[in-house]
Design an enzyme around this catalytic site. Structure first.
Site, PDB file in Angstrom:
ATOM      1  N   ARG A 120      27.561 -58.623  25.218  1.00  0.00           N
ATOM      2  CA  ARG A 120      27.381 -57.214  25.643  1.00  0.00           C
ATOM      3  C   ARG A 120      27.435 -57.045  27.163  1.00  0.00           C
ATOM      4  NH1 ARG A 120      23.457 -57.415  21.525  1.00  0.00           N
ATOM      5  NH2 ARG A 120      24.309 -56.539  19.613  1.00  0.00           N
ATOM      6  N   LYS A 142      38.645 -50.103  35.069  1.00  0.00           N
ATOM      7  CA  LYS A 142      39.275 -49.969  33.748  1.00  0.00           C
ATOM      8  C   LYS A 142      39.717 -51.347  33.273  1.00  0.00           C
ATOM      9  CE  LYS A 142      41.349 -45.385  33.705  1.00  0.00           C
ATOM     10  NZ  LYS A 142      42.649 -44.697  33.610  1.00  0.00           N
ATOM     11  N   GLU A 184      53.267 -48.570  42.790  1.00  0.00           N
ATOM     12  CA  GLU A 184      51.927 -47.966  42.879  1.00  0.00           C
ATOM     13  C   GLU A 184      51.600 -47.583  44.331  1.00  0.00           C
ATOM     14  OE1 GLU A 184      50.294 -47.123  40.219  1.00  0.00           O
ATOM     15  OE2 GLU A 184      51.276 -48.347  38.690  1.00  0.00           O
ATOM     16  N   LYS A 220      42.148 -45.111  46.109  1.00  0.00           N
ATOM     17  CA  LYS A 220      41.691 -45.259  44.714  1.00  0.00           C
ATOM     18  C   LYS A 220      40.168 -45.130  44.662  1.00  0.00           C
ATOM     19  CE  LYS A 220      42.174 -47.436  40.335  1.00  0.00           C
ATOM     20  NZ  LYS A 220      42.915 -48.304  39.449  1.00  0.00           N
ATOM     21  N   GLU A 230      37.244 -40.561  34.322  1.00  0.00           N
ATOM     22  CA  GLU A 230      38.501 -39.826  34.086  1.00  0.00           C
ATOM     23  C   GLU A 230      38.322 -38.543  33.293  1.00  0.00           C
ATOM     24  OE1 GLU A 230      43.048 -41.327  33.824  1.00  0.00           O
ATOM     25  OE2 GLU A 230      41.736 -42.065  32.252  1.00  0.00           O
ATOM     26  N   ARG A 234      40.612 -38.060  38.410  1.00  0.00           N
ATOM     27  CA  ARG A 234      41.125 -39.444  38.329  1.00  0.00           C
ATOM     28  C   ARG A 234      42.529 -39.450  37.721  1.00  0.00           C
ATOM     29  NH1 ARG A 234      38.019 -45.156  36.903  1.00  0.00           N
ATOM     30  NH2 ARG A 234      39.872 -46.435  37.104  1.00  0.00           N
ATOM     31  N   ASN A 238      47.567 -40.943  37.694  1.00  0.00           N
ATOM     32  CA  ASN A 238      48.597 -41.112  36.665  1.00  0.00           C
ATOM     33  C   ASN A 238      49.940 -40.519  37.069  1.00  0.00           C
ATOM     34  OD1 ASN A 238      46.699 -42.307  35.033  1.00  0.00           O
ATOM     35  ND2 ASN A 238      46.098 -40.375  34.081  1.00  0.00           N
ATOM     36  N   HIS A 241      53.143 -41.710  35.616  1.00  0.00           N
ATOM     37  CA  HIS A 241      52.829 -42.548  34.453  1.00  0.00           C
ATOM     38  C   HIS A 241      53.159 -41.897  33.112  1.00  0.00           C
ATOM     39  CE1 HIS A 241      50.950 -44.924  37.520  1.00  0.00           C
ATOM     40  NE2 HIS A 241      50.559 -45.842  36.674  1.00  0.00           N
ATOM     41  N   HIS A 245      55.251 -44.343  31.164  1.00  0.00           N
ATOM     42  CA  HIS A 245      54.815 -44.983  29.913  1.00  0.00           C
ATOM     43  C   HIS A 245      55.817 -44.725  28.792  1.00  0.00           C
ATOM     44  CE1 HIS A 245      50.301 -45.338  31.114  1.00  0.00           C
ATOM     45  NE2 HIS A 245      51.000 -46.383  31.474  1.00  0.00           N
ATOM     46  N   HIS A 258      56.412 -52.098  34.466  1.00  0.00           N
ATOM     47  CA  HIS A 258      55.560 -50.925  34.655  1.00  0.00           C
ATOM     48  C   HIS A 258      55.888 -50.209  35.979  1.00  0.00           C
ATOM     49  CE1 HIS A 258      51.887 -48.534  34.400  1.00  0.00           C
ATOM     50  NE2 HIS A 258      51.576 -48.929  35.621  1.00  0.00           N
TER      51      HIS A 258
HETATM   52  N1  LIG Z   1      43.107 -51.510  34.906  1.00  0.00           N
HETATM   53  C1  LIG Z   1      43.865 -50.700  35.581  1.00  0.00           C
HETATM   54  O1  LIG Z   1      43.397 -49.747  36.201  1.00  0.00           O
HETATM   55  C2  LIG Z   1      45.348 -50.959  35.603  1.00  0.00           C
HETATM   56  C3  LIG Z   1      46.161 -50.248  36.508  1.00  0.00           C
HETATM   57  C4  LIG Z   1      47.515 -50.554  36.554  1.00  0.00           C
HETATM   58  C5  LIG Z   1      48.039 -51.541  35.727  1.00  0.00           C
HETATM   59  N2  LIG Z   1      47.229 -52.206  34.858  1.00  0.00           N
HETATM   60  C6  LIG Z   1      47.755 -53.265  33.991  1.00  0.00           C
HETATM   61  O2  LIG Z   1      48.216 -54.331  34.817  1.00  0.00           O
HETATM   62  C7  LIG Z   1      49.185 -55.080  34.098  1.00  0.00           C
HETATM   63  C8  LIG Z   1      50.342 -55.384  35.001  1.00  0.00           C
HETATM   64  O3  LIG Z   1      49.862 -56.155  36.088  1.00  0.00           O
HETATM   65  P1  LIG Z   1      50.835 -57.101  36.930  1.00  0.00           P
HETATM   66  O4  LIG Z   1      52.026 -56.335  37.335  1.00  0.00           O
HETATM   67  O5  LIG Z   1      50.003 -57.754  37.953  1.00  0.00           O
HETATM   68  O6  LIG Z   1      51.371 -58.117  35.819  1.00  0.00           O
HETATM   69  P2  LIG Z   1      50.988 -59.613  35.443  1.00  0.00           P
HETATM   70  O7  LIG Z   1      49.545 -59.860  35.475  1.00  0.00           O
HETATM   71  O8  LIG Z   1      51.707 -59.902  34.167  1.00  0.00           O
HETATM   72  O9  LIG Z   1      51.666 -60.448  36.604  1.00  0.00           O
HETATM   73  C9  LIG Z   1      53.070 -60.456  36.713  1.00  0.00           C
HETATM   74  C10 LIG Z   1      53.590 -61.898  36.779  1.00  0.00           C
HETATM   75  O10 LIG Z   1      53.297 -62.425  38.063  1.00  0.00           O
HETATM   76  C11 LIG Z   1      52.714 -63.727  37.943  1.00  0.00           C
HETATM   77  N3  LIG Z   1      51.849 -63.893  39.105  1.00  0.00           N
HETATM   78  C12 LIG Z   1      50.633 -63.359  39.327  1.00  0.00           C
HETATM   79  N4  LIG Z   1      50.224 -63.638  40.577  1.00  0.00           N
HETATM   80  C13 LIG Z   1      51.189 -64.400  41.139  1.00  0.00           C
HETATM   81  C14 LIG Z   1      51.369 -64.968  42.419  1.00  0.00           C
HETATM   82  N5  LIG Z   1      50.470 -64.801  43.396  1.00  0.00           N
HETATM   83  N6  LIG Z   1      52.498 -65.685  42.667  1.00  0.00           N
HETATM   84  C15 LIG Z   1      53.448 -65.819  41.701  1.00  0.00           C
HETATM   85  N7  LIG Z   1      53.364 -65.284  40.482  1.00  0.00           N
HETATM   86  C16 LIG Z   1      52.241 -64.564  40.213  1.00  0.00           C
HETATM   87  C17 LIG Z   1      51.985 -63.673  36.622  1.00  0.00           C
HETATM   88  O11 LIG Z   1      51.782 -64.970  36.117  1.00  0.00           O
HETATM   89  C18 LIG Z   1      52.958 -62.852  35.770  1.00  0.00           C
HETATM   90  O12 LIG Z   1      53.969 -63.685  35.267  1.00  0.00           O
HETATM   91  C19 LIG Z   1      49.572 -54.225  32.897  1.00  0.00           C
HETATM   92  O13 LIG Z   1      49.017 -54.800  31.740  1.00  0.00           O
HETATM   93  C20 LIG Z   1      48.938 -52.871  33.178  1.00  0.00           C
HETATM   94  O14 LIG Z   1      48.574 -52.183  31.992  1.00  0.00           O
HETATM   95  C21 LIG Z   1      45.902 -51.926  34.798  1.00  0.00           C
END
Ligand SMILES: NC(=O)c1ccc[n+]([C@@H]2O[C@H](COP(=O)([O-])OP(=O)(O)OC[C@H]3O[C@@H](n4cnc5c(N)ncnc54)[C@H](O)[C@@H]3O)[C@@H](O)[C@H]2O)c1
Length: 350
Positions: A120, A142, A184, A220, A230, A234, A238, A241, A245, A258
């Protein structure tokens, strides 16, 4: 070092500096209530930064347990989540210990959700290693996993103990993954800061990474502090997005990243808003130039007619319509509530 303090339901700092991964143990020691930690990452990041984090934590007196899973969005699912719970149980992680999420947004979202739900709730720290994770996903609380029906449909709000952004870690990102994060960054400029936007148009972000990340995180932070759960503003985050999406969904979340889908979403909505007199003339051209400069697309081959129903199946949809985010000019954004027919009219697809 830049420090941005977030005053959400829990107060925490986002630290931004070159070389911070090697100081992670020292930082976490000052915040954690025990000296036992679980560091969770993906297999790509494990090969790059896990040893540095583990060494730093051990030097600071931590007993450290590690776990990694295959890199990529496909891992952000219940199968990995259960594997993480099993690992935490085996390592006998208790509520007073700390979980560290080391990696991009996938690791941050999944490990954050595990930390929110295991026993929890266990304290967790974010060490984001992609640009997207540093400017966006690691801040704001999030967390989520994907299910068959869609992305991020199961999740929780869980604020971290702190966020450790090492700008050096971004040097190992491919140009493509770096560009995703820029989607972003451009969004923050569009919705809240004309100054940031101009900086993105005129200079090379890589020359002032710490400043740019700190500025994005501050934007942010301001939005999250005003509306953590949200209910209103907030949603401004988006921007791009709703259509983004839909584009990701069209490609079954594997044909386009993305960041690139969001870039197209921002450009298309700005073009349409300008056409309808909701946005200052010339804004679309400026945005297009900025996206191109940052190796991001501004259009795609899929028609808006095909994308419209996918927009309406988004989880941001309301029962009586949809809230979309538009910019009246660079740096100024607003939420527009539209009925379903009005939304189709906005897209010119009736
Ligand atoms: N929680 C939130 O508010 C929020 C906001 C935006 C996006 N997201 C989520 O984030 C995710 C996308 O994140 P992302 O773009 O970081 O993708 P990811 O975590 O898949 O990373 C992209 C790739 O980069 C590699 N990588 C990571 N750090 C590295 C580094 N320093 N050097 C080399 N390679 C590296 C990873 O292994 C992966 O293959 C999605 O699932 C999305 O839904 C969440």
């Amino acid at each position: 070092m830049r420090t941005v303090t977030v005053n959400a339901s829990k107060k925490y700092d986002v630290f931004i500096e070159k070389g911070l991964v090697s100081k992670s143990g020292e930082i976490i020691k000052n915040l954690a209530s025990s000296r036992k930690a679980a560091v969770i990452t993906d297999n790509t990041v494990a090969g790059l930064y896990l040893k540095t984090v583990v060494d730093s934590m051990k030097e600071n007196g931590f007993e450290v347990h590690t776990f990694s899973f295959p890199a990529g969005e496909a891992s952000k699912c219940h199968r990995t989540l259960i594997a993480v719970y099993d690992f935490l149980a085996e390592a006998q992680i208790t509520r007073s210990d700390v979980i560290v999420a080391l990696g991009g947004g996938v690791v941050g979202d999944l490990v954050g959700y595990a930390a929110a739900t295991y026993l929890r709730g266990v304290d967790f720290v974010q060490i984001p290693t992609t640009l997207l994770a540093q400017v966006d996903s690691s801040v704001g609380g999030k967390t989520a996993v994907d299910i068959n029906a869609g992305k991020n449909l199961v999740g929780a709000f869980k604020q971290p103990l702190c966020v450790i952004c090492d700008t050096d870690a971004l040097s190992t990102l491919s140009e493509d993954i770096f560009a995703d994060g820029m989607g972003e960054v451009v969004k923050y400029g569009m919705i809240k800061s004309a100054t940031l936007f101009e900086k993105l148009l005129s200079g090379d972000v890589k020359d002032s990474l710490e400043d740019v990340i700190a500025e994005c995180v501050s934007i942010k932070r301001d939005v999250v502090e005003a509306d953590e759960f949200e209910k209103g503003d907030r949603m401004l985050l988006n921007f791009g997005h709703t259509l983004g999406h839909a584009i990701e969904k069209y490609y079954n979340f594997s044909g386009i990243s993305h960041g690139k889908a969001v870039a197209i979403g921002m450009a298309e909505f700005t073009r349409l808003a300008e056409e309808k007199g909701l946005c200052k003339k010339g804004t679309f051209e400026k945005l297009k130039k900025c996206l191109e400069k940052n190796l991001l697309p501004f259009s795609c081959d899929i028609s808006l007619k095909e994308l419209a129903p996918l927009c309406l199946s988004d989880k941001k949809r309301k029962s009586d319509g949809i809230n979309i985010v538009l910019c009246s000019e660079v740096g100024k954004s607003f939420i527009k509530k539209l009925g379903i027919d009005e939304f189709y009219d906005f897209l010119n697809v009736r």
